[in-house]
Design an enzyme around this catalytic site. Structure first.
Site, mmCIF file in Angstrom:
data_model
loop_
_atom_site.group_PDB
_atom_site.id
_atom_site.type_symbol
_atom_site.label_atom_id
_atom_site.label_comp_id
_atom_site.label_asym_id
_atom_site.label_seq_id
_atom_site.Cartn_x
_atom_site.Cartn_y
_atom_site.Cartn_z
ATOM 1 N N ASP A 237 -10.005 -4.083 -5.979
ATOM 2 C CA ASP A 237 -9.039 -3.132 -4.911
ATOM 3 C C ASP A 237 -9.982 -2.050 -4.153
ATOM 4 O O ASP A 237 -9.971 -0.861 -5.670
ATOM 5 C CB ASP A 237 -7.657 -2.816 -4.438
ATOM 6 C CG ASP A 237 -6.474 -2.067 -3.532
ATOM 7 O OD1 ASP A 237 -7.457 -1.654 -2.340
ATOM 8 O OD2 ASP A 237 -5.707 -2.617 -3.439
ATOM 9 N N HIS B 70 -7.677 -4.871 -1.497
ATOM 10 C CA HIS B 70 -6.398 -4.734 -0.505
ATOM 11 C C HIS B 70 -5.545 -5.484 0.621
ATOM 12 O O HIS B 70 -4.682 -5.351 0.401
ATOM 13 C CB HIS B 70 -7.230 -3.113 0.110
ATOM 14 C CG HIS B 70 -6.077 -2.419 0.053
ATOM 15 N ND1 HIS B 70 -5.442 -1.761 -1.274
ATOM 16 C CD2 HIS B 70 -5.041 -1.917 1.239
ATOM 17 C CE1 HIS B 70 -4.196 -0.791 -0.332
ATOM 18 N NE2 HIS B 70 -4.393 -0.982 0.968
ATOM 19 N N SER C 291 0.867 -0.949 0.035
ATOM 20 C CA SER C 291 0.108 0.235 0.289
ATOM 21 C C SER C 291 0.775 0.899 0.221
ATOM 22 O O SER C 291 1.817 1.495 -0.668
ATOM 23 C CB SER C 291 -0.933 -0.499 0.881
ATOM 24 O OG SER C 291 -2.338 0.990 0.881
#
Length: 692
Positions: free
Chosen positions: A629, A664, A544
């Site tokens: 995501d 995610h 991330s």
């Protein structure tokens, strides 16, 4: 059978898109890979080509992947259960059945009583490629269970309500719910929840649902007008208030509602003021307020509820310290318990009757560790549960007797199977000097009999460095597979986290973001200089915003690393932050800056990984993402890989693994979650020449 013909790396079509801002025109040849519907045939075909290429390139890794997966899953206790906690008339816990991916929720009337099954999430997950159990909330009368599920990995939840007496689901179903909390009214007749904006994916509206009615009839009780704020909802410890938090990166505002009067209006505790953050805890007729008002590292105040809106009436309980960050509080009838951070490590400090002169700190032995407040739901308690872990100590639940100066007993320690022996491993805590003289904390763990401080060990370095988030030195059973093969595992606590307090965070965000990347590179160089590893055996990973770190460092110092892994990486910083239609963009302005302002635009452009890809040699790169995501859109890593293929001058591996089902957080399930880890570890180990 004839061997499969080797695939060549996919070459994405170039369709130039001109993007102009502040007189600067950027050409984005791969802008076409963005498709918000995720249905474009050309885009999907390209992603499938990348996956096919990755699968073929990883064929030589298959045996090692399977070995690693077997090792990691063998360490799991097949019938693992959580530490039970008492709430009202029951003891609640979770447990697993052997071979099952998801937990069973249960409760009993006594600690060792026969459990009542509340929810079998394996049954709920059946038929879904992805399943995530979100919020769960038992009603105050303990007869109803509200639970939230996501089966797409977009963090958009559906809430169901189960009658715990009959075992049947009610007809009430709430769609498009945010993950930031649920709250019951005192009479168990109303449920408050947060609705998501379908475009930005921000939770922005609070609704009150009356049991037995349709969601369409729910009443709007709050709407956040500023899209730079997140909202969350919960209940005070004494259950007398429903509490709504509205928080940007720099500012917060709290509103409360009497849970016995659910048809009333939310009342603001004290209005939002730019740069002022605060949290509240209610005890009797007082609020305790944890705030950064005139206190960078926060201080603790208290005030009569009637006077709380007037900050001049707040009385200081625990003063500000430049060396101690106040992170969390638990306010009991007779004790005040604070979670703090000092010298990069977390601590628990107990004060009798909230007296700042009558406190003591709970003690811990490891050189690097993390401790936090556990499940403490009784304000009348004279004991406190804490959760402890270190790189060499599995997660442990302790209860401390507050009347006996913190005398403790172990409630439960996570069992690690597969032959794990704690005494074989050693952790260290170092400080390494960055180029500007800042001393960056570093946590290391290694297996004693495999480590030699002679510059020969492989190094695995992990970093994040954004949002103030601290990557604490906790136990990770998967890491054992690296340590047992002689790898030294490192966490670089770079600026952008709050490891060393609020200033450590402030010096790694906005126009200071470059410090995050410099710290990571300088930690790498420092560890090599101190002979903790070999210069040709360094690998690095981040996810991330940590993927942004990896991308920036890959551009700036590729020679330092043999291989890197970037998971769901935020790499197209400028384009994303200029597009307010992309989920979460506006909420991030206080973290990265608003590129509509020229100074932030130019600064972002100087480090954005996608914009700074160069014609140079890069390390071996593994890039992972998920088509669904919701945090970092799939097209960022896809575009980045396409551009890297065009620019890089080496013949190193560049692999994109796009999970066409996940989002995610990667794969779901206690066993399947290791699939992502073994992919990364096998990639690194094989390149390091470690095949066993």
């Amino acid at each position: 059978m004839e061997a499969a013909k080797p695939l060549t790396p996919p070459i994405a079509a170039k369709i130039p898109q001109q993007l102009t801002q502040h007189g600067v025109t950027r050409t984005d040849n791969y802008y076409w890979l963005r498709d918000d519907s995720r249905s474009d045939a050309k885009m999907l075909d390209y992603l499938r080509q990348e996956n096919a290429y990755t699968a073929q390139q990883l064929q030589p890794f298959a045996g090692l992947k399977q070995k690693l997966f077997s090792e990691m899953t063998a360490r799991l206790n097949p019938t693992e259960s959580s530490t039970p906690y008492k709430w009202h008339q029951h003891w609640y816990s979770r447990r697993y059945e052997a071979g099952k991916e998801y937990p069973l929720l249960q409760r009993s009337t006594t600690l060792d009583g026969t459990p009542q099954l509340l929810l079998d999430t394996n049954q709920r997950a059946a038929g879904n490629e992805f399943y995530s159990l979100g919020m769960i909330d038992v009603s105050p009368n303990e007869q109803l269970l509200a639970f939230a599920e996501d089966t797409l990995s977009r963090r958009i939840y559906t809430v169901y309500i189960k009658d715990l007496n009959s075992g049947q689901l009610l007809t009430d179903v709430l769609h498009n719910v945010d993950e930031a909390g649920l709250a019951w009214s005192k009479d168990s007749r109303y449920l408050f929840y947060i609705l998501k904006d379908p475009q930005t994916l921000l939770g922005y509206q609070v609704f009150r649902h009356k049991l037995g009615t349709a969601q369409a009839d729910d009443q709007l009780v709050y709407e956040e007008q500023d899209d730079s704020y997140y909202i969350s909802i919960g209940t005070s410890l004494d259950e007398s208030r429903i509490v709504l938090y509205c928080e940007s990166t720099t500012t917060s505002e709290v509103s409360v509602l009497d849970s016995s009067a659910p048809l009333g209006l939310l009342q603001v505790v004290t209005p939002r003021e730019e740069g002022v953050e605060y949290h509240i805890a209610k005890r009797g007729n007082e609020y305790f307020v944890l705030t950064n008002w005139q206190a960078e590292n926060f201080r603790l105040m208290k005030v009569a509820i009637a006077d709380v809106a007037d900050k001049t009436a707040w009385q200081e309980v625990i003063s500000h310290s430049p060396d101690v960050l106040l992170e969390d509080m638990l306010v009991l009838d007779n004790f005040l318990v604070l979670q703090t951070r000092e010298n990069g490590l977390s601590n628990i400090v107990v004060y009798a009757d909230a007296n700042p002169n009558n406190g003591y700190r709970l003690s811990f032995d490891d050189p690097a560790y993390v401790v936090s407040l556990g499940v403490n739901l009784n304000q009348h308690a004279r004991e406190v549960q804490v959760i402890y872990s270190s790189p060499t100590t599995p997660q442990s639940s302790y209860v401390y007797d507050l009347d006996q100066l913190g005398q403790r007993r172990l409630l439960k320690q996570r069992q690690v199977k597969g032959g794990f022996e704690q005494q074989l491993y050693q952790s260290e805590r170092l400080r390494i000097s960055a180029r500007d003289g800042a001393l960056v904390p570093v946590t290391l763990v290694y297996r004693k009999d495999k480590f030699r401080r002679d510059g020969t060990n492989p190094l695995y370095i992990y970093g994040y460095g954004s949002y103030g988030y601290v990557v604490d030195p906790s136990f990770d059973d998967a890491v054992i597979s690296l340590l047992d093969r002689g790898v030294v595992y490192v966490i670089a606590h770079v600026r952008g986290s709050e490891t060393l307090g609020r200033s450590w965070y402030e010096n790694g965000k906005l126009l200071h973001k470059q410090n995050t990347f410099n710290d990571f590179e300088d930690v790498t160089r420092g560890l090599l200089a101190e002979k903790y590893g070999a210069a040709d055996k360094v690998v690095a990973a981040g996810g991330s915003a940590g993927g942004l770190l990896i991308g920036a460092v890959a551009n700036q110092a590729p020679e330092l690393y043999l291989a890197m892994a970037a998971h769901v990486p935020f790499v197209d910083v400028v384009t994303t932050m200029l597009d307010e239609s992309i989920p979460l963009t506006t909420n991030e302005y206080d973290e990265w800056g608003n590129p509509n302002q020229q100074n932030y635009f130019e600064y972002m452009l100087s480090y954005s990984p996608y914009d700074n890809v160069k014609r140079q040699a890069y390390p071996h790169l593994l890039v992972t993402s998920g088509l669904h995501d919701s945090q970092v859109q799939y097209f960022e890593p896809a575009k980045w890989v396409a551009k890297l293929r065009d620019y890089k001058t080496d013949d190193h591996l560049l692999l994109l693994n796009m999970d066409m089902e996940a989002g995610h957080g990667g794969k779901s399930g206690r066993y399947r979650r290791y699939e992502d880890t073994v992919l990364e570890y096998a990639f690194f180990l094989k390149l390091l020449g470690i095949n066993d």
